[in-house]
Design an enzyme around this catalytic site. Structure first.
Site, mmCIF file in Angstrom:
data_model
loop_
_atom_site.group_PDB
_atom_site.id
_atom_site.type_symbol
_atom_site.label_atom_id
_atom_site.label_comp_id
_atom_site.label_asym_id
_atom_site.label_seq_id
_atom_site.Cartn_x
_atom_site.Cartn_y
_atom_site.Cartn_z
ATOM 1 C CG HIS A 254 -1.578 1.277 1.479
ATOM 2 N ND1 HIS A 254 -3.300 1.475 1.089
ATOM 3 C CD2 HIS A 254 -1.396 2.482 2.019
ATOM 4 C CE1 HIS A 254 -3.439 2.827 1.211
ATOM 5 N NE2 HIS A 254 -2.423 3.171 1.859
ATOM 6 C CD GLU A 255 1.674 3.540 3.699
ATOM 7 O OE1 GLU A 255 1.930 4.597 3.108
ATOM 8 O OE2 GLU A 255 0.658 3.546 4.693
ATOM 9 C CG HIS A 258 0.342 6.248 -0.658
ATOM 10 N ND1 HIS A 258 -0.837 6.482 -1.326
ATOM 11 C CD2 HIS A 258 -0.092 5.692 0.507
ATOM 12 C CE1 HIS A 258 -1.905 6.377 -0.339
ATOM 13 N NE2 HIS A 258 -1.220 5.730 0.600
ATOM 14 C CB CYS A 265 -8.564 3.105 -4.024
ATOM 15 S SG CYS A 265 -9.921 2.609 -5.071
ATOM 16 C CB CYS A 270 -8.736 -0.795 -3.742
ATOM 17 S SG CYS A 270 -7.173 -0.375 -4.747
ATOM 18 C CB CYS A 289 -10.228 -1.332 -7.436
ATOM 19 S SG CYS A 289 -9.562 0.230 -7.764
ATOM 20 C CB CYS A 292 -5.724 1.080 -7.783
ATOM 21 S SG CYS A 292 -6.491 2.345 -6.858
#
Length: 360
Positions: A254-255, A258, A265, A270, A289, A292
Site C-alpha cells: 500500500h505504502e 503511494h 482509492c 482496494c 481494483c 488502481c
C-alpha cells in the site's frame, strides 16, 4: 454499515477516461486485461465489490479526499515513474525482525519475495540490516502504551542518505513502533514521495499488541539518553504468524503504491483504500481494483497475467528463497523455515478466478 456504490458510467470513466489518447491506450491492452478491468463497472461482478464503511472512524468518513481517476494519475506531473536506470525497490530492515537471526532473515525474504511479485517487473533488493543505533534517530517511551517508539522523520533522513543510485525507492521496515512528532500517539508509517523513501512499522500487527499481556511495555518510565540505544537490545518482537505476515505485506505494498503516485482509492474495495485503524486495515483487500491496477501497470509496464502467476507462485512456494535478493551473508541453518501463508489462501483463490478471466 454504509456501502459506497458508483454508477457504471462513473467507474468506466474513472478507469478508461474520456481522453481519446488514454482511451486508445486502453484499447491496445491485451484482450484478457481489458476483460478483467471491465469487471470494475459490471454490477454483478464477484471479483470487485464496492467499498463498505463500518463506522464514523473509518478513513473515508474522517479524512475527506478528492478521488483520483486514471486520467488524473496519468497527468500528475509530480508522480514518480521507474526509469531504465532506476528500477529497483530497496528494503532496509531496522532492528531485528524476529526472535532469532534466522527468523529475522526468513521474514525479510518472505516480504521481499512478495514485493517482487506484487511490483512485477521491478527488481527488489535488500540492504544490509542495521540496528536502531545506526540511524541516530530520536526515540521515546509512549506515555499511553508504554512501548518504545522511534522517530519516523529521522529514519526518513537516514534512508535518504543511504539511497543507492539505481533505486526507484528505499523503504525501511521495523518491528519497533513509530511516532511522527511529539504530539502524536503513533503512526503505522510515513513516506516522502519527493525523496522516494518510506518507513513502516509492523509492531502493532502482532496479535498481542493491544492486550494486557503485551510484553513490549517498558516497565519503568525513565528519561532515556538520546545517545544510549542499549534500551533496544533484546527488545520484545512479536511472533511471526501468518496474519502478521499478511498485514506486513499489505501495508508495505500500500505504502509503496503511494510512492508510485497512487492516492487513496475511493472507487472500489482496494488495497489502496485508506485505513484509520487495524480493524479497517484488515478489511482492506490485498488486491488492487481495476482502476488502481491500470495505474500501477502504466507505471511499471507488467503483464497482468504474469504478475498474478508470480503472486500465486509466492503463495505456493514452501521455500522462502528469493534468488538475488538476499544479503551476502548466509544462513546458518540447513533449511528454510516454512512460510506461514495460511492467511493468503482465500486471496489465492481470488487470483485464480482473475487468471481464468484473463486467459479465456
Amino acid at each position: 454499515m454504509q456501502i459506497i456504490r458508483h454508477s457504471e458510467q462513473t467507474l468506466k470513466t474513472a478507469l478508461i477516461s474520456k481522453n481519446p489518447v488514454l482511451v486508445s491506450q486502453y484499447e491496445k491492452l491485451d484482450a484478457g486485461e481489458q476483460r478483467l478491468m471491465n469487471e470494475a463497472f459490471q454490477p454483478a461482478s464477484d471479483l470487485f465489490g464496492p467499498i463498505t464503511l463500518h463506522s464514523p472512524s473509518d478513513w473515508i468518513t474522517s479524512h475527506p479526499e478528492a478521488p483520483q481517476d486514471f486520467e488524473q494519475f496519468f497527468s500528475d506531473p509530480y508522480r514518480k515513474t521507474p526509469s531504465p536506470n532506476k528500477r529497483s525497490i530497496y528494503i532496509q530492515s531496522i532492528g531485528s525482525l524476529g526472535n532469532t537471526r534466522i527468523i529475522s532473515e526468513e521474514y525479510i525474504k518472505w516480504v521481499t519475495g512478495y514485493c517482487k511479485a506484487y511490483f512485477y517487473g521491478l527488481r527488489v533488493k535488500l540492504l544490509e540490516p542495521v540496528p536502531v543505533s545506526a540511524t541516530r534517530c530520536s526515540f521515546r517511551v509512549n506515555e499511553n502504551t508504554h512501548n518504545l517508539q522511534i522517530h519516523a522523520g529521522d529514519i526518513l533522513k537516514f534512508l535518504k542518505k543511504k539511497k543507492p543510485e539505481d533505486a526507484f525507492c528505499v523503504v525501511g521496515i521495523t518491528m519497533i513502533d513509530l511516532y511522527p512528532r511529539d504530539s502524536w500517539n503513533f503512526v503505522f508509517g510515513q513516506a516522502s514521495l519527493t525523496d522516494g523513501v518510506g518507513i513502516f512499522s509492523f509492531a502493532r500487527y502482532g496479535s498481542d499488541f493491544y492486550s494486557m499481556r503485551y510484553e513490549g511495555k517498558v516497565k519503568k518510565l525513565k528519561k532515556t539518553s538520546s545517545s544510549d540505544y542499549s534500551i533496544f537490545d533484546n527488545y520484545y518482537i512479536p511472533e511471526i504468524t501468518s496474519v502478521l505476515l499478511l498485514r506486513s505485506c499489505k501495508t508495505l505494498t500500500h505504502e509503496i503504491g503511494h510512492i508510485f503516485g497512487l492516492r487513496h482509492c475511493q472507487w472500489l474495495a482496494c488495497l489502496m483504500q485508506g485505513s484509520n485503524h487495524l480493524e479497517e486495515a484488515d478489511r482492506r483487500p490485498l488486491n488492487l481494483c481495476p482502476i488502481c491496477l491500470r495505474k500501477l501497470q502504466c507505471a511499471i509496464g507488467f503483464s497482468t497475467v504474469e504478475r498474478y502467476k508470480a503472486l500465486v507462485r509466492w503463495i505456493d512456494d514452501e521455500s522462502s528463497d528469493t534468488p538475488g535478493a538476499t544479503p551476502e551473508h548466509s544462513c546458518e541453518d540447513n533449511g528454510n523455515l516454512p512460510k506461514p501463508v495460511e492467511a493468503f489462501k482465500e486471496w489465492k483463490e481470488w487470483i485464480i478466478k482473475c487468471l481464468a478471466v484473463l486467459q479465456k
